[in-house]
Design an enzyme around this catalytic site. Structure first.
Site, PDB file in Angstrom:
ATOM      1  N   ASP A  14      45.313  29.143  58.937  1.00 22.06           N
ATOM      2  CA  ASP A  14      46.198  30.257  59.284  1.00 22.06           C
ATOM      3  C   ASP A  14      45.534  31.613  59.042  1.00 22.06           C
ATOM      4  O   ASP A  14      46.108  32.491  58.397  1.00 22.06           O
ATOM      5  CB  ASP A  14      47.518  30.178  58.474  1.00 22.06           C
ATOM      6  N   GLU A 171      55.256  29.371  67.009  1.00 23.22           N
ATOM      7  CA  GLU A 171      55.113  29.932  65.655  1.00 23.22           C
ATOM      8  C   GLU A 171      53.896  30.826  65.583  1.00 23.22           C
ATOM      9  O   GLU A 171      53.250  31.087  66.602  1.00 23.22           O
ATOM     10  CB  GLU A 171      55.018  28.806  64.617  1.00 23.22           C
TER      11      GLU A 171
HETATM   12  C1  6LW Z   1      52.109  27.607  59.487  1.00 19.95           C
HETATM   13  C2  6LW Z   1      52.243  27.458  60.934  1.00 19.95           C
HETATM   14  C3  6LW Z   1      51.165  26.529  61.146  1.00 19.95           C
HETATM   15  O1  6LW Z   1      53.131  28.271  58.859  1.00 19.95           O
HETATM   16  O2  6LW Z   1      51.145  25.656  60.136  1.00 19.95           O
HETATM   17  O3  6LW Z   1      49.266  25.987  62.293  1.00 19.95           O
HETATM   18  C4  6LW Z   1      52.001  26.149  59.148  1.00 19.95           C
HETATM   19  N1  6LW Z   1      50.333  26.659  62.082  1.00 19.95           N
HETATM   20  O4  6LW Z   1      52.098  28.606  61.673  1.00 19.95           O
HETATM   21  C5  6LW Z   1      51.432  25.889  57.824  1.00 19.95           C
HETATM   22  O5  6LW Z   1      50.123  26.361  57.757  1.00 19.95           O
END
Ligand code: 6LW
Length: 490
Positions: A14, A171
Site C-alpha cells: 500500500d 478501494e
Molecule cells: C488495503 C486495501 C488493500 O486497505 O489491501 O491492496 C488493504 N489493497 O486498499 C490492506 O492492505
C-alpha cells in the site's frame, strides 16, 4: 529472463508517495507491527532509505493483544501541503478508526493523532482544492470534506465512483488535480490475483467522474508475469516533469497456485499520458544495488534500535531492551510461546527469496530463539533453553517439535537458511525450503530440520502481511548478542 525487482522488497504494501523539491518520501502499511508505518526517503524513486516510522510512540499507536494479525494499520496516504507533511491512515483495531498525523520533518517526530470519527471505512486519501477545502476520499468510493486540523467532517458524504461494474473491492482511492482535470485513481478486483488499478476523471474534486476507456490502467491478472497481484497505486511527478506510479505486487514461487511468502512489495513503473489526457502505465523498472541488498546485522551496541526492526503489537522497555546488558538485546517473555497474540518478538522483514539469518542466543535464564513468522498461527523457529535446541513448527492449529538436539552450556548461534526447493519441480512443488539449525564454531551449519515454505505463505495463512524473521522469548529472559540477515544467491 531478467528478474523484475521491487524498489522496496519484503512486506511493504500500500505505498503512498509524495515529492518535495528533489526529495521523495514514501509510506507503507504495517498492520499488527510496532512501530507503525515505515517512512522512506529517496532522490531517484528507485533507491530508498528508511528514515523512521510515523507511529513510533505508544500514544500514537495502540494495538490491543486481542487484535488478530493483519488488523491494525492499513493503507496510509502521504501528502505535502502548505509546508507540512500530512499522513492519513486507518487503524483497524477495535475502538480505533481513521486518524491523521502531521510533521515538518518526515523523519519525525510526527504529531499525536487527530481522529476522524466522521470518515468511514478504510483507505482514506487527502487532497486540497484551490479554495483550500480538504477532501477526504475513502474506499467504496466515497468522499467527505474535512477539517484536517480538528478531524471534523464538513457537510455530507457523497459517493463518487465504484470502478468497473461487478469488480469487487473498489478501494485505495487517490485524488489528484493534474492539468484541467481531477483524476480519481482506485484499486479494484481485490488485493489478490485479480488486483488492478483504474482511473476516472472529472472537472472538479467531487466529479462527476468519467472512467478511462482503457481501464484497468494496470493489472497482471491472467498473465505469467513474475510479479502478480499488482494494484493499489499512487502517482508522483518527478522534478523533471516525468510521471511515475508506485504500487504493490507479489512474487509467487513454486507450483500451483503459486505461493508468495514476502508479502506485498512496492514496485515502480513510469507513467506517460495519451494525447487525450489519460495516464498509461509502463513496464516495471527494477533497481540495482539497493539498501536492502546489503547484509543487515545488529550487534545491539546502540541503545536505539534501527527503524527497520518491528515488534508484534508493542515494544515495551520491560520486555525488549538493549539497556539491561550492554551489547545485548534482552527479551523477557510475556506469553509462553510465539503462538500467543502478545508474544515478545522483534524481527526484520524477509526481503529476498533466498537468504539466511543467524542469532547468537544466551538462554541461561529462559527459552527463546529465531523464528520465521507469518502470524501467530504460522511460524517456524529454532529455539534453545541453554541445554537443548529444538525446531518448532506451528501451522494452523497444529504445533509440533520437529527436531531436538542437546547442546553444551553457553550461547548458541541459531540459524535459518531459506533456499529454492531442490529439483525435480512439479505442479505441487513449494515456494522454498526453510532449513533450521546451529551455526557451528568451525563455520559449518548443522541442519536439524528442513521445512516446506508453503505453510508460511499468504496463500496458506491468509492476511495482508509477509514473513518477518526475528527473535523471540518464550519463557524467562534471553540475551541476544548479534542478529544477522543476508541475501543468498537465488
Ligand atoms: C488495503 C486495501 C488493500 O486497505 O489491501 O491492496 C488493504 N489493497 O486498499 C490492506 O492492505
Amino acid at each position: 529472463m531478467v528478474s523484475v525487482q521491487p524498489v522496496l522488497p519484503g512486506f511493504h504494501p500500500d505505498p503512498s508517495v509524495c515529492r518535495v523539491g528533489d526529495d521523495y518520501y514514501l509510506a507503507c502499511s504495517s498492520f499488527e507491527y510496532f512501530p507503525g508505518i515505515p517512512l522512506f526517503h529517496s532522490r531517484d524513486l528507485l533507491h530508498w532509505k528508511q528514515i523512521g516510522n510515523v507511529l513510533d510512540r505508544p500514544e500514537q499507536l495502540r494495538l490491543p493483544a486481542a487484535m488478530p494479525s493483519s488488523g491494525g494499520i492499513y493503507a496510509p496516504t502521504l501528502r505535502h501541503h502548505d509546508g507540512r507533511f500530512w499522513l492519513i491512515v486507518t487503524n483497524c483495531a477495535e475502538g480505533a478508526g481513521n486518524l491523521l498525523v502531521t510533521t515538518t520533518d518526515p523523519a519525525g517526530p510526527w504529531s499525536d493523532p487527530v481522529w476522524l470519527p466522521g470518515v468511514p471505512g478504510i483507505d482514506p486519501d487527502l487532497a486540497w482544492d484551490a479554495d483550500g477545502t480538504c477532501w477526504c476520499t475513502f474506499a467504496g468510493v466515497g468522499q467527505v470534506a474535512i477539517d484536517p486540523l480538528t478531524g471534523r467532517t464538513l457537510g455530507e458524504q457523497r459517493r463518487l465512483w465504484s470502478g468497473a461494474p461487478g469488480a469487487k473491492a473498489p478501494e485505495a482511492p487517490h485524488l489528484y488535480h493534474i492539468g484541467d482535470h481531477w483524476y480519481l485513481l482506485i484499486a479494484e478486483g481485490g488485493t489478490e490475483r485479480g488486483h488492478g488499478v483504474s482511473v476516472a476523471r472529472g472537472p472538479g474534486p467531487n466529479g462527476p467522474f468519467e472512467p478511462c476507456p482503457d481501464n484497468p490502467l494496470l493489472t497482471h491478472r491472467g498473465t505469467d508475469h513474475s510479479v502478480q497481484n499488482t494494484g493499489h497505486g499512487d502517482l508522483v511527478q518527478a522534478a523533471d516533469g516525468s510521471w511515475w506510479m508506485v504500487f504493490l505486487g507479489v512474487r509467487p514461487h513454486g507450483g500451483t497456485p503459486g505461493w508468495h511468502v514476502m508479502g506485498r512489495e512496492t514496485f515502480l513503473a513510469p507513467v506517460t499520458w495519451t494525447d487525450d489526457g489519460w495516464p498509461v502505465v509502463g513496464e516495471i523498472v527494477s533497481p540495482t544495488g539497493t539498501a536492502a541488498d546489503a547484509p543487515f546485522h545488529d550487534d545491539f551496541d546502540l541503545a536505539e534500535l534501527h527503524p527497520s526492526w518491528i515488534s508484534v503489537r508493542d515494544r515495551s522497555f520491560d520486555h525488549c531492551t538493549t539497556e539491561d546488558r550492554p551489547g545485548f538485546l534482552t527479551l523477557r517473555a510475556r506469553g509462553t510461546s510465539l503462538d500467543d497474540p502478545d508474544a515478545v518478538f522483534i524481527g526484520h522483514r524477509q526481503q529476498h527469496p533466498a537468504c539466511r539469518a543467524t542469532a547468537s542466543v544466551d538462554a541461561a535464564q529462559g527459552v527463546g530463539g529465531l523464528s520465521v513468522r507469518l502470524d501467530e498461527q504460522h511460524h517456524y523457529g529454532v529455539e534453545t533453553d541453554g541445554t537443548q535446541v529444538r525446531v518448532i513448527s506451528r501451522v494452523g492449529p497444529v504445533r509440533a517439535v520437529v527436531a531436538t538436539v542437546a547442546v553444551s552450556p553457553g550461547p548458541t548461534v541459531l540459524g535459518v537458511r531459506i533456499t529454492p526447493p531442490p529439483p525435480p519441480h512439479d505442479s505441487r512443488t513449494g515456494p522454498d525450503v526453510l532449513s533450521f539449525g546451529i551455526e557451528e564454531r568451525d563455520g559449518t551449519f548443522t541442519v536439524l530440520a528442513a521445512l516446506d515454505g508453503r505453510y508460511l505463505s499468504t496463500e496458506v495463512a491468509g492476511g495482508f502481511t509477509g514473513r518477518v524473521i526475528g527473535l523471540y522469548a518464550a519463557r524467562g529472559t534471553i540475551h541476544v548478542d548479534r542478529f544477522g540477515y543476508e541475501p543468498l544467491p537465488a
